[in-house]
Design a protein around this motif. Structure first.
Motif, short mmCIF file in Angstrom:
data_model
loop_
_atom_site.label_atom_id
_atom_site.label_comp_id
_atom_site.label_asym_id
_atom_site.label_seq_id
_atom_site.Cartn_x
_atom_site.Cartn_y
_atom_site.Cartn_z
N ALA A 36 -12.71 3.99 -27.48
CA ALA A 36 -13.06 2.67 -27.99
C ALA A 36 -14.21 2.06 -27.17
N LYS A 48 -17.20 3.69 -28.28
CA LYS A 48 -17.27 3.68 -29.74
C LYS A 48 -17.61 5.08 -30.27
N TRP A 101 -10.18 4.85 -36.07
CA TRP A 101 -11.07 3.78 -35.62
C TRP A 101 -11.14 2.66 -36.67
N SER A 146 -9.68 -1.07 -36.40
CA SER A 146 -10.65 -2.16 -36.55
C SER A 146 -10.19 -3.17 -37.61
N THR A 152 -6.13 1.26 -29.48
CA THR A 152 -7.47 0.88 -29.92
C THR A 152 -7.49 -0.58 -30.35
#
Ligand SMILES: Cc1cc2nc3c(=O)[nH]c(=O)nc-3n(C[C@H](O)[C@H](O)[C@H](O)COP(=O)(O)OP(=O)(O)OC[C@H]3O[C@@H](n4cnc5c(N)ncnc54)[C@H](O)[C@@H]3O)c2cc1C
Lengths: 304, 258
Positions: A99, A102, B98, B102, B133
Motif C-alpha cells: 500500500a 501503491k 487494492w 480502496s 490495506t
C-alpha cells in the motif's frame, strides 16, 4: 531481476522459511538482497546484501517500523519483487509495504508457471494465475510451496539498516501455546475428525474408529474451535505437526493449514463425501462416502 | 463511538465450482452463499463491543457485491449490527484487493470510524490483504489474526495467533482496525425476534461508481482446478463394499492383523 527477501525472526531466532524465499528467487531467476530485523549472531546463509536492523531497537513485532525499514531497503535495492512468507508475520506486513508503494500484491503463491504466479482459491479447491500490473510487486509464498535443493550456502554482506520513528502497535510479549495433554507426534496411527463429522455427539464415533485401529484421535481446527474436541488434538499449522504411519482424515476438506500438519504421514486415508475435496491431493486412498455411515461400519468390521 | 465491520458473502466451499463464461471466476449458477466464515467472528466481536459500549456506540456492517449480498448484511443486522451499507457491485470478482480496499476506505473516510473489524481473509480469494490495506489507506493502526480481543479506554488489546499456536500480545490506540481469526469468539445464531427486528434496520445502497476511485494493480484471467499430483486411489460405491476394500488395504499395509 532483483528480489528483496524479507526474513523472519521470532523469540530470539531466525526462522528457516527464509530458505523458501531463496528457493523462490532461484526459480524466477532473480538476484537477491535480504532484510532482517534480528541480530548479527543469527544471519541466514545466503548471498548478496543483508540489511540488518537491530531487533533490540525495532522489536520482533512493530509493523509500522518494520514497514519503514523494508521501504528503506527497497529504495536502496530497487527490487522487482519484495518477497515474504505467507505467515503471520508476512501477511501482516506485506500489504502495508504494497500500500505504501501503491504496487500489486500477489498473496500465497503456490507455484511459478512460465514466470506467472499461481495461487489457490476457494479453500484450495481451485487455482488462479494472478499477474501484477505494476513494475514492482509484493509477493507472499505459501508455507512449504518452495524448497531449496541442497544446503543453503554463502555469507551475506551485512549492511546496518536504520530508520527514525515510533510505530502505532505495541508488542507486549508472547504467550505459549496451550499445553498438550496428548502428544500426537508420537502416535503411529491418528484418526482425525473434521467439520464433516457434523456435530459434537458424533465425535465418539470417530474416537471409536481410532480405538479400533489402536490410534489416537486428532481433529481439524473448526472441530476444536467449536469445542467438540480439545485443542491438544488439533493437527495443523496452529496445532501439532504429525507424521504417523497411518492418518485417517474423516470429513476434513484438506485446507493448506491442515495439510501442513499431516501431509508427511506415511499413508493417508481420507473419508469425504466430496470427490473434489483438496484432501484428495495428498490422500493415498480417498473414500467417497458419508463418514457417519462409513466410520461405524468400518469400526464394527475391525472389531470382528 | 463509531464501529464498522466489513463482510463478504462467499459460496459454500463444499460446492462444485464450475468455470464461468469469461473463464476468470466461478459460475454463479447452482451455488449456495453464506457469510465468509472469518467475518462471522468479526461481526460477533463487533456486536459484543457494541453491547459493552451500549447506546453510545453505533455499528455499521458493510458489504460489496451484487444484490444477493444483502442476505449476508441482513444476517449481520440480525446478529446485532445497527445499520447496513451495501456497496452495489455486480462485478466485484473483477476487482483486485487494492480496489476492494480502496472502495471500503473511500466509503469510510469521512465517517471517521473509531474501530473497524474485518475477517483475516476470505474463504474464496484468501488474499488476507483487505483489512490491512484499508487501515493503511485510512492511516489507522492495525493488527491481524486476532484470537483474543479486549477494549477499554480508547485502547485495543489483542492476541495475534502465530504458527504453532503461540500468541503475540499487542496493544494499540484508536482509531484502529483488527482482522479476526477463527476461534476468536463463538458467533451467535440470530434469533427469530432479532431477525424480525433486523428487517426494520436501514440498509444504505451505494452504487460502486460513487466510491471506486482506483484502478486495479493486478489482474487475473484464469480459474481452474489444480492439476492432480497424487496418484491416490479413489474408492466409490456401496458402504459395505467400501468397508471390505478398506479393510483389505489396511491388512495389506499391516495396519491391522491379517
Ligand atoms: C492462519 C490459519 C491457521 C489455521 N490453522 C489450522 C490448523 O492448525 N488446523 C486446521 O485443521 N485448520 C487450520 N486452519 C483452518 C483451515 O483453513 C480450515 O478452515 C480447516 O482446516 C477446515 O476444517 P475442516 O476440513 O474440518 O472443515 P471444512 O473445510 O468445512 O470441511 C469439511 C469437509 O467435510 C466434508 N463432509 C461434510 N459432510 C460430510 C459427511 N457426512 N461425510 C463425509 N464428509 C463430509 C466436506 O465435503 C468437506 O470437505 C487455519 C486457518 C488459518 C487462516
Amino acid at each position: 531481476m532483483k528480489a528483496l527477501l524479507i526474513a523472519e525472526y521470532r523469540d530470539g531466532k531466525l526462522l528457516e522459511n527464509i530458505y523458501e524465499l531463496i528457493a523462490f528467487a532461484g526459480k524466477i531467476g532473480a538476484d537477491t538482497a535480504t532484510v532482517l530485523v534480528g541480530d548479527a549472531a543469527n544471519v541466514p546463509r545466503c548471498s548478496g546484501t543483508l540489511y540488518l536492523a537491530d531487533v533490540a531497537k525495532y522489536s520482533e513485532y512493530n509493523p509500522e517500523l518494520h514497514k519503514q525499514l523494508i521501504l528503506a531497503a527497497v529504495s536502496k535495492e530497487n527490487p522487482d519483487y519484495i518477497v515474504f512468507s505467507h505467515s503471520s508475520y508476512g501477511w501482516d506486513l506485506a500489504p502495508r509495504v504494497a500500500a505504501s508503494l501503491k504496487i500489486a500484491q500477489v498473496s500465497e503463491v503456490v507455484k511459478v508457471i512460465d514466470g506467472n504466479f499461481e495461487v489457490g482459491c476457494c479453500n484450495a479447491k481451485m487455482r488462479r494465475i494472478v499477474k501484477p500490473s505494476t513494475a514492482k510487486s509484493v509477493v507472499t509464498l505459501q508455507a512449504g510451496a518452495f524448497s531449496m535443493e541442497g544446503e543453503p550456502q554463502g555469507t551475506p554482506t551485512v549492511v546496518a539498516l536504520d530508520v527514525a520513528g515510533g510505530g502505532n502497535v505495541e508488542f507486549l510479549g508472547y504467550e505459549p501455546a496451550e499445553a498438550k495433554d496428548v502428544d500426537l507426534g508420537k502416535a503411529e496411527i491418528i484418526v482425525s475428525a473434521g467439520r464433516g463429522v457434523g456435530k459434537k455427539d458424533n465425535i465418539p464415533v470417530i474416537a471409536a474408529l481410532a480405538k479400533a485401529l489402536g490410534g489416537e484421535l486428532g481433529a481439524s481446527r473448526p472441530v476444536v474451535d467449536a469445542g467438540w474436541v480439545e485443542h491438544s488434538h488439533q493437527v495443523g499449522t496452529t496445532g501439532q505437526t504429525v507424521s504417523p504411519k497411518l492418518y485417517v482424515a474423516c470429513g476434513i476438506s484438506g485446507a493448506i493449514q491442515h495439510l501442513a500438519g499431516m501431509k508427511k504421514s506415511d499413508f493417508i486415508i481420507a473419508i469425504n463425501k466430496d470427490k473434489d475435496a483438496p484432501i484428495g491431493e495428498v490422500a493415498d486412498v480417498l473414500v467417497v462416502a458419508d463418514v457417519m455411515q462409513l466410520a461405524p461400519a468400518l469400526t464394527e468390521k475391525l472389531r470382528k | 463511538m463509531k464501529l464498522l465491520v466489513c463482510i463478504k458473502q462467499v459460496p459454500d466451499m463444499e460446492s462444485r465450482f464450475k468455470v464461468n463464461e469469461s473463464g476468470d471466476w466461478f459460475s454463479e449458477a447452482d451455488l449456495a452463499y453464506r457469510m465468509n466464515e472469518y467475518d462471522e467472528y468479526a461481526v460477533e466481536q463487533a456486536v459484543q463491543l457494541r453491547e459493552q459500549l451500549g447506546d453510545s456506540a453505533e455499528l455499521t456492517v458493510l458489504s460489496i457485491g451484487p444484490d444477493r449480498v444483502v442476505e449476508a448484511i441482513k444476517k449481520a443486522l440480525a446478529m446485532g449490527c445497527d445499520r447496513g451499507a451495501h456497496i452495489q457491485d455486480p462485478a466485484v470478482h473483477k476487482k483486485d484487493p487494492w480496489q476492494v480496499a480502496s472502495i471500503i476506505a473511500e466509503y469510510a473516510r469521512d465517517k471517521k470510524y473509531d474501530l473497524i473489524f474485518t475477517g483475516m481473509q476470505s474463504q474464496d480469494r484468501g488474499s488476507a490483504q483487505i483489512g490491512v490495506t484499508v487501515a493503511e489507506l485510512l492511516g489507522y493502526a492495525s493488527a491481524t489474526t486476532l484470537v483474543n480481543f479486549e477494549y477499554a479506554d480508547g485502547t485495543v488489546k489483542g492476541k495475534r495467533e502465530l504458527e504453532g499456536g503461540i500468541k503475540s500480545v499487542v496493544r494499540m490506540k484508536l482509531p484502529a482496525l483488527v482482522t479476526c481469526q477463527l476461534g476468536l469468539n463463538v458467533p451467535r445464531y440470530p434469533t427469530l425476534p432479532n431477525i424480525m427486528k433486523a428487517k426494520k434496520k436501514e440498509i444504505e445502497a451505494v452504487p460502486v461508481g460513487n466510491v471506486l476511485k482506483e484502478d486495479s494493480l493486478s489482474a487475473s484471467n484464469s480459474f481452474y482446478p489444480p492439476v492432480k499430483s497424487g496418484g491416490g486411489v479413489v474408492l466409490e460405491g456401496d458402504v459395505a463394499d467400501l468397508v471390505d476394500k478398506l479393510v483389505g488395504i489396511l491388512k495389506e499395509k499391516n495396519f491391522v492383523a491379517k
